[in-house]
Scaffold this motif. Structure first.
Motif, PDB file in Angstrom:
ATOM      1  N   TRP A  65     -28.511  97.856  80.329  1.00 47.38           N
ATOM      2  CA  TRP A  65     -27.657  99.048  80.422  1.00 47.38           C
ATOM      3  C   TRP A  65     -26.251  98.669  80.858  1.00 47.38           C
ATOM      4  CZ3 TRP A  65     -31.316 102.920  83.365  1.00 47.38           C
ATOM      5  CH2 TRP A  65     -32.306 103.345  82.480  1.00 47.38           C
ATOM      6  N   ARG A  66     -26.132  97.718  81.779  1.00 56.14           N
ATOM      7  CA  ARG A  66     -24.813  97.268  82.261  1.00 56.14           C
ATOM      8  C   ARG A  66     -23.995  96.715  81.099  1.00 56.14           C
ATOM      9  NH1 ARG A  66     -25.997  92.472  85.364  1.00 56.14           N
ATOM     10  NH2 ARG A  66     -25.829  91.493  83.332  1.00 56.14           N
ATOM     11  N   GLU A  67     -24.596  95.879  80.298  1.00 56.73           N
ATOM     12  CA  GLU A  67     -23.862  95.268  79.187  1.00 56.73           C
ATOM     13  C   GLU A  67     -23.596  96.271  78.073  1.00 56.73           C
ATOM     14  OE1 GLU A  67     -22.344  92.477  79.771  1.00 56.73           O
ATOM     15  OE2 GLU A  67     -23.415  92.486  81.663  1.00 56.73           O
ATOM     16  N   GLU A 115     -22.933  99.387  78.611  1.00 52.96           N
ATOM     17  CA  GLU A 115     -21.780 100.131  79.129  1.00 52.96           C
ATOM     18  C   GLU A 115     -20.505  99.303  79.001  1.00 52.96           C
ATOM     19  OE1 GLU A 115     -19.388 103.038  80.367  1.00 52.96           O
ATOM     20  OE2 GLU A 115     -21.469 103.202  79.735  1.00 52.96           O
ATOM     21  N   ARG A 116     -20.617  97.994  79.211  1.00 54.50           N
ATOM     22  CA  ARG A 116     -19.447  97.124  79.042  1.00 54.50           C
ATOM     23  C   ARG A 116     -18.943  97.208  77.599  1.00 54.50           C
ATOM     24  NH1 ARG A 116     -18.375  92.681  82.468  1.00 54.50           N
ATOM     25  NH2 ARG A 116     -20.596  92.456  82.946  1.00 54.50           N
ATOM     26  N   LEU A 153     -31.882  97.259  83.715  1.00 48.29           N
ATOM     27  CA  LEU A 153     -30.576  97.621  84.272  1.00 48.29           C
ATOM     28  C   LEU A 153     -29.465  96.717  83.766  1.00 48.29           C
ATOM     29  CD1 LEU A 153     -31.547  98.487  87.950  1.00 48.29           C
ATOM     30  CD2 LEU A 153     -30.988 100.061  86.092  1.00 48.29           C
ATOM     31  N   SER A 154     -29.743  95.441  83.598  1.00 50.84           N
ATOM     32  CA  SER A 154     -28.703  94.539  83.096  1.00 50.84           C
ATOM     33  C   SER A 154     -28.379  94.843  81.640  1.00 50.84           C
ATOM     34  CB  SER A 154     -29.115  93.080  83.269  1.00 50.84           C
ATOM     35  OG  SER A 154     -30.193  92.757  82.421  1.00 50.84           O
ATOM     36  N   HIS A 158     -29.355  90.090  87.142  1.00 48.76           N
ATOM     37  CA  HIS A 158     -29.235  91.266  88.012  1.00 48.76           C
ATOM     38  C   HIS A 158     -29.409  90.837  89.462  1.00 48.76           C
ATOM     39  CE1 HIS A 158     -29.726  95.194  89.782  1.00 48.76           C
ATOM     40  NE2 HIS A 158     -29.210  95.696  88.650  1.00 48.76           N
TER      41      HIS A 158
END
Length: 99
Positions: free
Chosen positions: A80-82, A84-85, A77-78, A65
């Motif tokens: 959640w990012r993955e 979402e990916r 947060l990372s 991040h």
């Protein structure tokens, strides 16, 4: 110091400092590195957008991040990012409306 709060009944704490795979470690940006290096660590594999295979390896964690590296917040947060990916990758196509 607030007398109206009851005393704790129990305490739960991590043993992160002595866990065999972490030993209390965390990431940091080394001298000569930049946020661009963190972005590279976060890129899924295969990297080539022309590669027909779906993403096979995703990277999350505080070291990936750019803004919140070395923090629990960055790890969250990372992740959640993955997630979402993956949602975007496996999103079912929306059926066209019937007329």
């Amino acid at each position: 110091g607030n007398p109206s709060l009851p005393a704790p009944r129990s305490v739960l704490r991590s043993r992160w400092h002595s866990a065999p795979y972490t030993r209390g470690s965390y990431s940091y940006v080394a001298v000569g590195s930049s946020g661009d290096d963190i972005d590279v660590l976060a890129q899924p594999l295969p990297e080539d957008p022309r590669d027909p295979r779906p993403l096979q390896l995703l990277f999350a964690g505080e070291a990936t991040h750019r803004t919140f590296y070395s923090t629990t917040h960055g790890a969250l947060l990372s992740g959640w990012r993955e997630a979402e990916r993956l949602n975007q990758l496996f999103q079912a196509p929306v059926p066209a409306p019937q007329s």
